[in-house]
Design a protein around this motif. Structure first.
Motif, PDB file in Angstrom:
ATOM      1  N   LEU A 159       0.796  -1.038  -0.060  1.00 13.02           N
ATOM      2  CA  LEU A 159       0.059  -0.027  -0.066  1.00 13.02           C
ATOM      3  C   LEU A 159       0.982   1.389  -0.044  1.00 13.02           C
ATOM      4  CD1 LEU A 159      -2.849  -1.142   2.499  1.00 13.02           C
ATOM      5  CD2 LEU A 159      -3.054  -1.045   0.041  1.00 13.02           C
ATOM      6  N   GLY A 160       2.014   1.234   0.068  1.00 16.89           N
ATOM      7  CA  GLY A 160       3.127   2.264   0.121  1.00 16.89           C
ATOM      8  C   GLY A 160       2.908   2.902   1.527  1.00 16.89           C
ATOM      9  N   GLU A 161       3.463   4.405   1.429  1.00 11.26           N
ATOM     10  CA  GLU A 161       3.466   5.034   2.852  1.00 11.26           C
ATOM     11  C   GLU A 161       2.333   5.777   2.998  1.00 11.26           C
ATOM     12  OE1 GLU A 161       6.720   7.332   5.480  1.00 11.26           O
ATOM     13  OE2 GLU A 161       7.019   7.145   3.107  1.00 11.26           O
ATOM     14  N   LEU A 162       1.421   6.069   2.041  1.00 15.92           N
ATOM     15  CA  LEU A 162       0.053   6.898   2.182  1.00 15.92           C
ATOM     16  C   LEU A 162      -0.777   6.508   3.173  1.00 15.92           C
ATOM     17  CD1 LEU A 162      -1.145   9.302   1.177  1.00 15.92           C
ATOM     18  CD2 LEU A 162      -2.241   8.028  -0.607  1.00 15.92           C
ATOM     19  N   PRO A 163      -1.107   5.125   3.146  1.00 16.53           N
ATOM     20  CA  PRO A 163      -2.020   4.785   4.571  1.00 16.53           C
ATOM     21  C   PRO A 163      -1.569   4.960   5.697  1.00 16.53           C
ATOM     22  CG  PRO A 163      -1.951   3.225   2.727  1.00 16.53           C
ATOM     23  CD  PRO A 163      -0.835   3.933   2.520  1.00 16.53           C
ATOM     24  N   THR A 164      -0.171   4.648   5.841  1.00 16.45           N
ATOM     25  CA  THR A 164       0.614   5.073   7.216  1.00 16.45           C
ATOM     26  C   THR A 164       0.463   6.476   7.414  1.00 16.45           C
ATOM     27  OG1 THR A 164       2.079   3.160   6.551  1.00 16.45           O
ATOM     28  CG2 THR A 164       2.714   4.402   8.565  1.00 16.45           C
ATOM     29  N   MET A 165       0.687   7.363   6.650  1.00 11.20           N
ATOM     30  CA  MET A 165       0.644   8.857   7.014  1.00 11.20           C
ATOM     31  C   MET A 165      -0.778   9.099   7.500  1.00 11.20           C
ATOM     32  SD  MET A 165       2.993   9.992   3.736  1.00 11.20           S
ATOM     33  CE  MET A 165       2.417  11.678   3.563  1.00 11.20           C
ATOM     34  N   LEU A 166      -1.751   8.610   6.605  1.00 12.73           N
ATOM     35  CA  LEU A 166      -3.283   9.075   7.034  1.00 12.73           C
ATOM     36  C   LEU A 166      -3.484   8.161   8.279  1.00 12.73           C
ATOM     37  CD1 LEU A 166      -4.725   8.355   3.445  1.00 12.73           C
ATOM     38  CD2 LEU A 166      -4.549  10.738   4.781  1.00 12.73           C
ATOM     39  N   GLU A 167      -2.876   7.236   8.745  1.00 14.48           N
ATOM     40  CA  GLU A 167      -3.303   6.780   9.943  1.00 14.48           C
ATOM     41  C   GLU A 167      -2.415   7.641  10.912  1.00 14.48           C
ATOM     42  OE1 GLU A 167      -1.626   2.909  12.281  1.00 14.48           O
ATOM     43  OE2 GLU A 167      -2.473   2.393  10.109  1.00 14.48           O
ATOM     44  N   LYS A 168      -1.588   8.072  10.776  1.00 15.81           N
ATOM     45  CA  LYS A 168      -0.974   8.910  11.920  1.00 15.81           C
ATOM     46  C   LYS A 168      -1.544  10.265  11.873  1.00 15.81           C
ATOM     47  CE  LYS A 168       3.626   7.020  10.905  1.00 15.81           C
ATOM     48  NZ  LYS A 168       3.781   6.275  12.035  1.00 15.81           N
ATOM     49  N   ILE A 169      -2.045  10.863  10.921  1.00 13.92           N
ATOM     50  CA  ILE A 169      -3.061  12.054  10.945  1.00 13.92           C
ATOM     51  C   ILE A 169      -4.419  11.511  11.827  1.00 13.92           C
ATOM     52  CG2 ILE A 169      -4.451  13.711   9.607  1.00 13.92           C
ATOM     53  CD1 ILE A 169      -2.236  12.954   7.432  1.00 13.92           C
ATOM     54  N   TYR A 170      -4.911  10.280  11.247  1.00 17.09           N
ATOM     55  CA  TYR A 170      -5.961   9.857  12.055  1.00 17.09           C
ATOM     56  C   TYR A 170      -5.934   9.952  13.472  1.00 17.09           C
ATOM     57  CZ  TYR A 170     -10.056   6.744  12.706  1.00 17.09           C
ATOM     58  OH  TYR A 170     -11.220   6.114  13.044  1.00 17.09           O
ATOM     59  N   TYR A 330       6.409  16.163   7.237  1.00 20.48           N
ATOM     60  CA  TYR A 330       6.502  15.189   8.308  1.00 20.48           C
ATOM     61  C   TYR A 330       5.799  14.252   8.700  1.00 20.48           C
ATOM     62  CZ  TYR A 330       9.648  19.227   9.699  1.00 20.48           C
ATOM     63  OH  TYR A 330      10.573  20.251   9.726  1.00 20.48           O
ATOM     64  N   MET A 331       4.735  14.007   7.936  1.00 14.81           N
ATOM     65  CA  MET A 331       4.139  12.756   8.158  1.00 14.81           C
ATOM     66  C   MET A 331       4.494  11.502   7.625  1.00 14.81           C
ATOM     67  SD  MET A 331       0.370  14.511   8.337  1.00 14.81           S
ATOM     68  CE  MET A 331      -0.097  15.566   9.456  1.00 14.81           C
ATOM     69  N   SER A 332       5.590  11.619   6.883  1.00 13.17           N
ATOM     70  CA  SER A 332       6.411  10.641   6.089  1.00 13.17           C
ATOM     71  C   SER A 332       7.740  10.402   7.123  1.00 13.17           C
ATOM     72  CB  SER A 332       6.778  10.664   4.738  1.00 13.17           C
ATOM     73  OG  SER A 332       7.833  10.063   4.074  1.00 13.17           O
ATOM     74  N   LYS A 333       7.996   9.090   7.617  1.00 14.24           N
ATOM     75  CA  LYS A 333       9.334   9.355   8.600  1.00 14.24           C
ATOM     76  C   LYS A 333      10.416   9.240   7.807  1.00 14.24           C
ATOM     77  CE  LYS A 333       8.200   4.856   9.968  1.00 14.24           C
ATOM     78  NZ  LYS A 333       8.318   3.559  10.671  1.00 14.24           N
ATOM     79  N   LYS A 334      10.560   9.055   6.510  1.00 15.59           N
ATOM     80  CA  LYS A 334      11.734   9.199   5.725  1.00 15.59           C
ATOM     81  C   LYS A 334      12.074  10.802   5.385  1.00 15.59           C
ATOM     82  CE  LYS A 334      11.503   4.823   3.315  1.00 15.59           C
ATOM     83  NZ  LYS A 334      11.236   4.121   1.943  1.00 15.59           N
ATOM     84  N   ILE A 335      10.979  11.502   5.043  1.00 17.79           N
ATOM     85  CA  ILE A 335      11.098  12.818   4.574  1.00 17.79           C
ATOM     86  C   ILE A 335      11.103  13.613   5.948  1.00 17.79           C
ATOM     87  CG2 ILE A 335      10.012  14.894   3.498  1.00 17.79           C
ATOM     88  CD1 ILE A 335       8.699  13.050   1.683  1.00 17.79           C
ATOM     89  N   ALA A 336      10.523  13.170   7.186  1.00 17.48           N
ATOM     90  CA  ALA A 336      10.550  13.874   8.170  1.00 17.48           C
ATOM     91  C   ALA A 336      12.079  14.086   8.818  1.00 17.48           C
ATOM     92  CB  ALA A 336       9.797  13.495   9.248  1.00 17.48           C
ATOM     93  N   ALA A 337      12.702  12.846   8.623  1.00 18.77           N
ATOM     94  CA  ALA A 337      14.289  12.713   9.079  1.00 18.77           C
ATOM     95  C   ALA A 337      15.045  13.515   8.142  1.00 18.77           C
ATOM     96  CB  ALA A 337      14.570  11.194   8.889  1.00 18.77           C
TER      97      ALA A 337
END
Length: 679
Positions: A159-170, A330-337
């Motif tokens: 599913l890529g990183e998009l669902p994970t990012m949305l989950e963290k926003i959620y 900042y909702m992507s772990k890679k880009i936030a780092a």
């Protein structure tokens, strides 16, 4: 009390559940938020982490007559009050309260029957249920502590990183008590939108589809459309074909371009349309949004279509809000780092590899220590220029995009296309000129708010919310756009912003020339004493630096905090110089600077007599030969040399393809090609 932390994405607990005593208070941290479990026996089924319940009643519209709806409301009240006392209140999830107000269970029951429950509130986090992740978890009877931790945070890579990012926003939105204080605020509305997006990121396009969710499918199709320059009509046709050949699809899948854009608008990828007057007087925005006429020239806001009578605005500014896109970084772990690279991994060895190595960046840090102490604060660069969107250069039309670049990122990322943010599209058909400040109002207001107040942002790398502030460090433009953005006139006798009143400008026959190039040479350079340039020696020292300049020092004593606020695009200037230099050497029409007017200017200045035009007996003029223009033989040799040059793969284009068949003409060079030639 010991604390056992679960970091987002981790596959094991720092201390396994089997090591905990049955009556221990455990503080877990999931995605940056504390969830306290007080004095419970360590039985996984009693942790209430898996609790399935029929929620079909939430979608029933005829709630007063439906027994299923009333039974569902009763089961919800029983679930929410299971661990509460008889006089405790619970949050009301009706469509009006939105979990922002607490009432007694009896009042909540009446609200849910009369008003209905929010359909997107599928996970009852405010009433004791956990937030679901992307997997169904195995039963508690056949897993140990380590496997349990792995099951919770194992996200499907497909599913890529998009669902994970949305989950963290959620999760961050549902567990942020600040939002609940104002249930009708825009923050609450944004939260509801993200809840829907989170559901779309988990919903399959059709039941048997294992590769695409609804959200990823829409995102992928729009990406293909833009990348391959599909027309709107062809995109709609492709979607209709896919709709016919695919099996039964989810009802939420959009099958037109309009629906797809509306679908992604809730992700923060949309834009606002703001009407503007044709003379660039005002924006019909905020207090002027309902005005029918321009407040300056009193003319109508609209141009009328005589056939349909529809009101059509003269100009439409398209503004892309900045805040949501910065938060997404900042909702992507890679880009936030990577956004902290400039502070944590940048090497200070005196070599200029990144703007953080420059003196301007360091000077800004000294002036604003509170801003610089937090490496996650965003530093932006702004650029704008006009272009013809139609591709036909004979059409006189100029549209001005305003781009922003986050300089927090690594030097090989901050200027790449995925991280460039288009802030607005200023409409044509002509350049806005000094009126660009009218169009920049929405961006300036948003930037001022981000600088002064900041915005609450979730950092996925460490799982916490911080206040993100933003600063625009400088602008980067070519020289005409420099004048447009800075307000400094880049034409006339005082065009140089550094020299100001001391500019070495001189009036020529058809233009104004600037003769101060030799000022920048060392004091003892031989060219300073030569009279071949303009017939005079140069004794003046080089121009002052920014801090030595008496005009710029006035700005420093004011509120301007950056050493270089407006900068020139070196690559753009290099291309202009290369085109003129090569055009003169090869005597290319239209780019050759060895013109008749240039020779007449030399005659007016009474220098270089050997280059003066010679008058013939019939009244015409003869241009004398010059040493800096190549002969036909030399020109052919230069072109043959360029054909033999081999560059490393990806270093430059094949310059030989820019040579004409007859030789002697070099056209179609890109900016980087000009940089390579000058080197």
């Amino acid at each position: 009390m010991k604390s056992y932390h679960i970091t987002p994405g981790s596959r094991e607990l720092n201390g396994t559940l089997a090591q905990l005593s049955p009556e221990l208070e455990v503080c877990t941290r999931i995605a940056g938020f504390q969830i306290i479990h007080h004095s419970f026996p360590l039985k996984l089924m009693e942790l209430n982490l898996v609790h399935k319940m029929d929620k079909s009643w939430m979608m029933i519209k005829d709630r007063l007559k439906s027994k299923e709806s009333q039974q569902g409301v009763k089961s919800f009240i029983d679930f929410a009050t299971k661990d509460l006392g008889p006089h405790d209140e619970i949050r009301c999830p009706c469509v009006d309260c939105l979990n922002g107000t607490k009432h007694s269970p009896q009042v909540v029951r009446l609200h849910l029957i009369r008003r209905g429950i929010v359909c997107s509130y599928r996970t009852w986090v405010h009433h004791g249920k956990r937030v679901p992740l992307c997997h169904d978890y195995p039963s508690a009877s056949n897993i140990d502590g380590e496997r349990y931790g792995a099951a919770i945070f194992d996200i499907d890579d497909n599913l890529g990183e998009l669902p994970t990012m949305l989950e963290k926003i959620y999760m961050s939105g549902l567990m942020d008590d600040h939002i609940d204080e104002s249930p009708n605020s825009s923050k609450r509305e944004n939260l509801v939108k993200f809840i829907r997006l989170f559901d779309d990121a988990r919903r399959k396009v059709y039941p048997e589809c294992e590769k695409f969710s609804v959200l990823s499918f829409v995102n992928k199709m729009l990406h293909i459309k833009v990348y391959n320059k599909w027309s709107n009509k062809s995109f709609n046709m492709v979607l209709q074909v896919l709709k016919e050949i695919l099996p039964k699809c989810d009802e939420t899948v959009p099958w037109t371009l309009y629906e797809a854009k509306k679908f992604l608008h809730e992700l923060g990828l949309g834009y606002e349309t703001i009407h503007a007057f044709k003379n660039d007087c005002i924006l019909f925005w905020k207090d002027n949004a309902k005005q029918e006429n321009c407040l300056t020239c009193k003319e109508s806001r609209y141009k009328f279509n005589n056939q349909s009578g529809k009101k059509i605005p003269h100009k439409i500014l398209r503004y892309f809000p900045l805040t949501s896109r910065l938060k997404h970084l900042y909702m992507s772990k890679k880009i936030a780092a990577d956004m902290r690279w400039h502070k944590e991994k940048c090497v200070d060895d005196g070599v200029l590899r990144h703007p953080a190595d420059g003196q301007t960046w360091k000077d800004f840090d000294m002036q604003y220590p509170k801003f610089s102490v937090e490496p996650r604060h965003v530093r932006l660069g702004l650029a704008t220029d006009g272009f013809n969107p139609f591709g036909n250069m004979s059409t006189s039309y100029s549209m001005w995009p305003v781009l922003l670049m986050p300089y927090n990122l690594l030097p090989w990322k901050c200027m790449k296309e995925p991280y460039l943010m288009m802030s607005m599209l200023i409409p044509g058909p002509s350049s806005p000129g000094r009126g660009i400040d009218v169009y920049l109002q929405p961006l300036v207001e948003e930037l001022k708010n981000l600088w002064e107040h900041g915005v609450q942002t979730y950092d996925a790398t460490i799982g916490e919310i911080f206040t993100m502030h933003v600063a625009v460090m400088w602008t980067i433009n070519d020289f005409p756009s420099y004048g447009t953005l800075s307000g400094w006139t880049t034409k006339g006798y005082l065009a140089c912003p550094n020299c100001n009143m001391d500019a070495s400008s001189q009036r020529l026959r058809s233009k104004i020339g600037y003769m101060g190039a030799r000022w920048h040479l060392p004091e003892n350079h031989i060219w300073r004493r030569s009279k071949l340039f303009n017939g005079q020696n140069v004794h003046r020292s080089k121009p002052w630096s920014y801090r030595e300049n008496k005009y710029c020092s006035k700005l420093i004593r004011g509120h301007i905090g950056c050493m270089f606020r407006h900068n020139l695009d070196v690559m753009h200037i290099e291309k202009n110089i290369c085109d003129n230099l090569v055009g003169t050497l090869l005597s290319i029409d239209g780019k050759n600077k060895d013109t008749d007017k240039a020779h007449l200017d030399l005659e007016d200045m009474r220098i270089r007599k050997e280059l003066h035009l010679k008058r013939r007996s019939n009244g015409s003029f003869e241009k004398p030969p010059v040493s800096y223009i190549l002969s036909p033989v030399e020109r052919q040799g230069f072109c043959d040399f360029l054909k033999l040059i081999k560059y490393p793969d990806g270093y430059a284009t094949n310059i030989s393809s820019c040579l004409t068949a007859q030789g002697g003409k070099l056209t179609g060079l890109k900016t980087h090609d000009c940089h390579v030639l000058l080197q």
